[in-house]
Write a protein that holds these residues in place. Sequence first.
Motif, PDB file in Angstrom:
ATOM      1  N   LYS A   1       0.830  -1.211   0.000  1.00  0.00           N
ATOM      2  CA  LYS A   1       0.000   0.000   0.000  1.00  0.00           C
ATOM      3  C   LYS A   1       0.860   1.255   0.000  1.00  0.00           C
ATOM      4  O   LYS A   1       0.561   2.233  -0.699  1.00  0.00           O
ATOM      5  CB  LYS A   1      -0.929  -0.012   1.212  1.00  0.00           C
ATOM      6  N   ASP A   2       1.931   1.245   0.783  1.00  0.00           N
ATOM      7  CA  ASP A   2       2.837   2.394   0.823  1.00  0.00           C
ATOM      8  C   ASP A   2       3.468   2.629  -0.548  1.00  0.00           C
ATOM      9  O   ASP A   2       3.590   3.774  -1.002  1.00  0.00           O
ATOM     10  CB  ASP A   2       3.926   2.172   1.871  1.00  0.00           C
TER      11      ASP A   2
ATOM     12  N   ALA B   1       1.575   6.980  -6.722  1.00  0.00           N
ATOM     13  CA  ALA B   1       0.584   8.024  -7.038  1.00  0.00           C
ATOM     14  C   ALA B   1       1.208   9.412  -6.912  1.00  0.00           C
ATOM     15  O   ALA B   1       0.984  10.291  -7.757  1.00  0.00           O
ATOM     16  CB  ALA B   1      -0.623   7.879  -6.114  1.00  0.00           C
ATOM     17  N   PHE B   2       1.995   9.619  -5.863  1.00  0.00           N
ATOM     18  CA  PHE B   2       2.671  10.906  -5.677  1.00  0.00           C
ATOM     19  C   PHE B   2       3.675  11.149  -6.809  1.00  0.00           C
ATOM     20  O   PHE B   2       3.746  12.257  -7.364  1.00  0.00           O
ATOM     21  CB  PHE B   2       3.389  10.921  -4.320  1.00  0.00           C
ATOM     22  N   HIS B   3       4.437  10.114  -7.160  1.00  0.00           N
ATOM     23  CA  HIS B   3       5.438  10.235  -8.226  1.00  0.00           C
ATOM     24  C   HIS B   3       4.755  10.570  -9.562  1.00  0.00           C
ATOM     25  O   HIS B   3       5.262  11.403 -10.330  1.00  0.00           O
ATOM     26  CB  HIS B   3       6.221   8.931  -8.347  1.00  0.00           C
TER      27      HIS B   3
ATOM     28  N   LYS C   1      13.858  -4.537   0.935  1.00  0.00           N
ATOM     29  CA  LYS C   1      12.669  -3.709   0.756  1.00  0.00           C
ATOM     30  C   LYS C   1      11.832  -4.231  -0.408  1.00  0.00           C
ATOM     31  O   LYS C   1      12.305  -5.022  -1.217  1.00  0.00           O
ATOM     32  CB  LYS C   1      13.070  -2.252   0.507  1.00  0.00           C
ATOM     33  N   LEU C   2      10.588  -3.790  -0.445  1.00  0.00           N
ATOM     34  CA  LEU C   2       9.730  -4.046  -1.597  1.00  0.00           C
ATOM     35  C   LEU C   2      10.013  -2.956  -2.617  1.00  0.00           C
ATOM     36  O   LEU C   2      10.021  -1.766  -2.277  1.00  0.00           O
ATOM     37  CB  LEU C   2       8.266  -4.033  -1.173  1.00  0.00           C
ATOM     38  N   THR C   3      10.235  -3.365  -3.863  1.00  0.00           N
ATOM     39  CA  THR C   3      10.706  -2.417  -4.887  1.00  0.00           C
ATOM     40  C   THR C   3       9.750  -2.355  -6.073  1.00  0.00           C
ATOM     41  O   THR C   3       9.198  -3.370  -6.499  1.00  0.00           O
ATOM     42  CB  THR C   3      12.104  -2.828  -5.378  1.00  0.00           C
TER      43      THR C   3
ATOM     44  N   HIS D   1      10.937   2.377  -3.257  1.00  0.00           N
ATOM     45  CA  HIS D   1      11.135   1.305  -2.282  1.00  0.00           C
ATOM     46  C   HIS D   1      10.274   1.538  -1.057  1.00  0.00           C
ATOM     47  O   HIS D   1      10.016   2.670  -0.656  1.00  0.00           O
ATOM     48  CB  HIS D   1      12.602   1.248  -1.833  1.00  0.00           C
ATOM     49  N   SER D   2       9.856   0.437  -0.451  1.00  0.00           N
ATOM     50  CA  SER D   2       9.122   0.534   0.803  1.00  0.00           C
ATOM     51  C   SER D   2       9.635  -0.536   1.772  1.00  0.00           C
ATOM     52  O   SER D   2       9.929  -1.646   1.361  1.00  0.00           O
ATOM     53  CB  SER D   2       7.625   0.324   0.566  1.00  0.00           C
TER      54      SER D   2
END
Length: 233
Positions: free
Chosen positions: A20-21, A27-29, A216-218, A232-233
């Motif tokens: 989700k992050d 979305a911001f990017h 991290k999740l990429t 990355h999150s």
Amino acid sequence: MTQRVYCAIGDIHGELDRLKDLHDQLAFHARRHLRNADVTLVHLGDLIDRGQDSCGVVDYLMDLEARIGPRAVTLRGNHEQMMIEAVREDNTESRDSWLRWGGEETMDSYRRRGMEGPSDHHLDWLQSLPTVHRDETQGLIFVHAGVDPNNFPDCGERVQMWTRRKDFFDATCWTAPDLVGQTVVHGHSPTEDNAPEVAHGGRRINVDTGAVYGGKLTAAILVPGEAPTFLHS
């Protein structure tokens, strides 16, 4: 014809909060750097196992597909396949193997929601998922594990979900005509330094950065004519 912007997300393994992050970051990017372009999301498989909320990840991605349709692409990885075989084939060996490779955490995520295990609704959806997604116009091949570098596209689902062939990782060994001029984006094999790998001039991109192994999740954002950008999150 307008070219698409893609965002490929590596092995999630039940990490719902990180997923989700990452979507929020994307979305911001897109607002800040992509003029609010419609981005096609490709989740590269291994949605489940090892992490804390595999059931939640499946629910979330099914809902995403219902909301944005073809702009949400989800691939079936080897962990989804292991779960399907373990639950539906009623094979003790398959079930024991799956539970050892992260299935026990997945079962726990369903039990916390009052279920005995994965629902038919989830299993049907996972079984329907493709193992490869191609955009031939833009020269992109998305797959969970990889492809047969000599026989693509005729390499079959098992290869696409499981392969770790050495000659796949070396793009100079690729001989299949359908791989000429193509970029293969994949996960499945965690990178040694938990950083995304862009190999052989961008012909192969690995975004499995070990989210459940201390990494991290990429997500790789792929804009036509530009080098990949990573979140990355």
